[in-house]
Enzyme design. Structure first.
Site, PDB file in Angstrom:
ATOM      1  N   LYS A  22     -38.258 -32.523 -65.605  1.00  0.00           N
ATOM      2  CA  LYS A  22     -38.764 -33.883 -65.892  1.00  0.00           C
ATOM      3  C   LYS A  22     -40.289 -33.887 -65.798  1.00  0.00           C
ATOM      4  O   LYS A  22     -40.972 -34.423 -66.670  1.00  0.00           O
ATOM      5  CB  LYS A  22     -38.201 -34.867 -64.880  1.00  0.00           C
ATOM      6  CG  LYS A  22     -38.912 -36.206 -64.832  1.00  0.00           C
ATOM      7  CD  LYS A  22     -38.353 -37.139 -63.794  1.00  0.00           C
ATOM      8  CE  LYS A  22     -38.881 -36.921 -62.407  1.00  0.00           C
ATOM      9  NZ  LYS A  22     -40.210 -37.498 -62.140  1.00  0.00           N
ATOM     10  N   ASN A  23     -40.831 -33.256 -64.778  1.00  0.00           N
ATOM     11  CA  ASN A  23     -42.281 -33.328 -64.533  1.00  0.00           C
ATOM     12  C   ASN A  23     -43.096 -32.412 -65.416  1.00  0.00           C
ATOM     13  O   ASN A  23     -44.328 -32.453 -65.383  1.00  0.00           O
ATOM     14  CB  ASN A  23     -42.595 -33.096 -63.049  1.00  0.00           C
ATOM     15  CG  ASN A  23     -42.134 -34.279 -62.200  1.00  0.00           C
ATOM     16  OD1 ASN A  23     -41.767 -35.321 -62.732  1.00  0.00           O
ATOM     17  ND2 ASN A  23     -42.120 -34.100 -60.901  1.00  0.00           N
ATOM     18  N   CYS A 117     -45.395 -47.376 -55.479  1.00  0.00           N
ATOM     19  CA  CYS A 117     -43.948 -47.215 -55.542  1.00  0.00           C
ATOM     20  C   CYS A 117     -43.482 -47.027 -54.094  1.00  0.00           C
ATOM     21  O   CYS A 117     -44.274 -47.089 -53.162  1.00  0.00           O
ATOM     22  CB  CYS A 117     -43.569 -46.018 -56.414  1.00  0.00           C
ATOM     23  SG  CYS A 117     -43.944 -44.462 -55.651  1.00  0.00           S
ATOM     24  N   ARG A 122     -49.997 -44.638 -54.433  1.00  0.00           N
ATOM     25  CA  ARG A 122     -50.111 -43.875 -55.687  1.00  0.00           C
ATOM     26  C   ARG A 122     -51.323 -44.341 -56.524  1.00  0.00           C
ATOM     27  O   ARG A 122     -51.215 -44.753 -57.663  1.00  0.00           O
ATOM     28  CB  ARG A 122     -48.833 -43.988 -56.512  1.00  0.00           C
ATOM     29  CG  ARG A 122     -47.538 -43.746 -55.779  1.00  0.00           C
ATOM     30  CD  ARG A 122     -47.345 -42.313 -55.336  1.00  0.00           C
ATOM     31  NE  ARG A 122     -47.225 -41.357 -56.406  1.00  0.00           N
ATOM     32  CZ  ARG A 122     -46.099 -41.085 -57.051  1.00  0.00           C
ATOM     33  NH1 ARG A 122     -45.019 -41.768 -56.766  1.00  0.00           N
ATOM     34  NH2 ARG A 122     -46.058 -40.168 -58.009  1.00  0.00           N
ATOM     35  N   ASP A 308     -41.610 -32.827 -53.129  1.00  0.00           N
ATOM     36  CA  ASP A 308     -40.413 -33.329 -53.812  1.00  0.00           C
ATOM     37  C   ASP A 308     -39.134 -32.705 -53.273  1.00  0.00           C
ATOM     38  O   ASP A 308     -38.041 -33.110 -53.687  1.00  0.00           O
ATOM     39  CB  ASP A 308     -40.506 -33.076 -55.323  1.00  0.00           C
ATOM     40  CG  ASP A 308     -41.571 -33.945 -55.955  1.00  0.00           C
ATOM     41  OD1 ASP A 308     -41.925 -33.702 -57.118  1.00  0.00           O
ATOM     42  OD2 ASP A 308     -42.082 -34.851 -55.273  1.00  0.00           O
ATOM     43  N   ARG A 402     -33.199 -41.346 -62.854  1.00  0.00           N
ATOM     44  CA  ARG A 402     -34.531 -41.142 -63.444  1.00  0.00           C
ATOM     45  C   ARG A 402     -34.842 -39.656 -63.591  1.00  0.00           C
ATOM     46  O   ARG A 402     -35.610 -39.267 -64.464  1.00  0.00           O
ATOM     47  CB  ARG A 402     -35.602 -41.786 -62.552  1.00  0.00           C
ATOM     48  CG  ARG A 402     -35.482 -43.281 -62.442  1.00  0.00           C
ATOM     49  CD  ARG A 402     -36.627 -43.861 -61.696  1.00  0.00           C
ATOM     50  NE  ARG A 402     -37.897 -43.379 -62.241  1.00  0.00           N
ATOM     51  CZ  ARG A 402     -39.068 -43.832 -61.844  1.00  0.00           C
ATOM     52  NH1 ARG A 402     -39.152 -44.738 -60.899  1.00  0.00           N
ATOM     53  NH2 ARG A 402     -40.185 -43.376 -62.374  1.00  0.00           N
TER      54      ARG A 402
END
Ligand code: EPZ
Length: 423
Positions: A22-23, A117, A122, A308, A402
């Protein structure tokens, strides 16, 4: 809303195929704005964040054609406007990644401030400072970053006093179409940043120092790029998450389409705990441990231990003998999963950015209803549910969707008892 109903206790067995990262997909999708020709991207993960960014690109005027759920062709020849609206950006803060390419390609853009978030404020101050350094005039108006660079961006030296992954990616993309040379000092070294550089190199952009903390990019002076078809690298955090599923249930599992060189710190930590791992070019195999020992983690930018993976290892620590200590250095509020794990009976103490977990192989978590708060916290709660006595319901799993493709199907295929239900 959907929730996951998990019955704990099952051992896992078998193979899991790892999806595209995803990243990596998010900056690479944004990079298509640097081209006026169709770009084909393969191995995209079929996750909500990728769909959200694709919608933003379409909103800007790009034509997105899905060849399969994992393959898309993006044609950004006709950008009809350059406003990344709040309604899309608020859903996914990584939308900030259109700032650099839009400014470089079109000379102006308005990007909604992403806002914070669950895991922290952030801020995007470093993104804005870098664009100003490259010659953009930027002001904040009505919650939007309003940026102008009518004569294009100018290559310069950017020194990041903090390592920022998407901040660095924004500068790399802006520098690709800037005039002259841009040097980035203290650049992020994540594999996702490396792939962005490699894709731009294949499009003819001269980049030195790929994978190091000093990057040098020679821009094309607003000449749009022709980007050859490429395939997104495997998701190292998804891979690490499933390794933790095997570790927390003390099982024997094998990951395919995984790149072990992208998560060395995670593999080393699992070895320290007591697991044997075998890997080759595109697979990683985890074998059960005879004893699982407590550990210490300090989250650090790549190639250090990834933030993460912090939540997933906190769940794993409940099954490791002794006192484990986790220090979260990157985000100021990334322990939201701790209180949910405590509802399952975990012995966790928080003091500032340090979590202390007293675990043991015999300590039994007990299933309960828990609530996901952010993407990686959600996966940590699923992992805990795999070993908790009885059943655990993980609510608000839109967070999970997500960034994890078909998580319950992949775990069910390994023997986990997990199903998606609706409230
Ligand atoms: C990327 O976020 C990842 N997201 C995050 O993954 C990941 O946790 C993070 O990097 C750290 O590895 C994507 O790549 C889409 P940062 P990013 O800018 O770029 C501070 C997930 O779970 N900072 O590297 O937003 C910031 O507050 C997500 O997939 C500033 O102060 O993170 C943080 O403390 C969650 N000013 C630190 O730097 C800025 O302008 C690192 O943030 C930018 C960042």
């Amino acid at each position: 809303m959907d929730y996951l109903h998990i019955t704990g206790g099952a051992k896992l067995q078998g193979e899991i195929n790892i999806s595209g990262a995803k990243n990596a997909a998010l900056p690479l999708l944004s990079a298509t704005l640097l081209s006026n020709r169709p770009v084909q991207i393969d191995n995209l993960p079929n996750v909500a964040d990728v769909k959200t960014l694709a919608k933003l690109l379409e909103h800007l005027g790009a034509v997105v054609s899905w060849l399969t759920p994992h393959q898309a062709q993006i044609d950004a020849n006709h950008i009809i406007h350059t406003k990344a609206i709040y309604d899309i950006v608020r859903k996914m803060r990584a939308s900030i990644l259109v700032l650099g390419p839009l400014l470089a390609r079109c000379g102006h853009c308005e990007v909604s401030l992403p806002g914070g978030c669950a895991i922290g404020a952030r801020p995007v101050d470093l993104h804005i400072l870098a664009m100003e350094k490259m010659g953009a005039e930027i002001h904040i108006e009505g919650g939007y970053i309003v940026a102008k660079a009518p004569k294009g961006l100018q290559g310069t030296q950017i020194v990041f006093d903090k390592i920022t992954v998407t901040g660095c990616e924004n500068v790399i993309m802006a520098a690709a179409l800037a005039k002259g040379r841009t040097q980035i000092i203290n650049a992020a070294r994540e594999p996702e940043v490396v792939q962005l550089c490699e894709v731009l190199q294949n499009a003819g952009v001269e980049i030195q120092g790929v994978g190091t903390s000093v990057l040098e990019i020679i821009g094309t002076d607003r000449e749009p790029l022709q980007i050859p078809t490429f395939s997104v690298i495997p998701d190292r955090i998804e891979a690490g998450t499933y390794l933790c599923a095997g570790a927390i249930t003390n099982s024997h599992i094998r990951l395919t389409n995984a790149n072990p060189t992208h998560l060395e710190a995670v593999l080393e930590k699992l070895r320290q705990i007591g697991f044997r791992l075998e890997s080759n070019r595109d697979s990683i195999e985890l074998f059960p441990a005879t004893k699982r020992e407590s550990f210490e983690i300090i989250t650090t930018e790549h190639p250090g231990f990834p933030t993460d993976m912090q939540a997933q290892f906190m769940s794993l620590a409940t099954q490791c003998n002794g006192t484990s200590v986790i220090q979260e250095r990157l985000f100021e509020n990334r322990f939201m999963h701790a209180s949910e794990l405590q509802r399952l009976g975990a012995n966790i103490t928080l003091k500032g950015n340090i979590a202390t977990i007293v675990g043991s192989e015999s300590s039994q978590l007990v299933g309960a209803d828990v609530m996901a708060t952010d993407l990686r916290a959600s996966s940590a709660l699923v992992l805990a549910g795999l070993v908790a006595q009885g059943s655990t319901n993980v609510h608000r799993i839109y967070h999970l969707d997500r960034g994890y493709e078909n998580l319950e199907q992949k775990l069910t295929a390994l023997g986990a008892q997990i199903e998606r239900k609706s409230e």
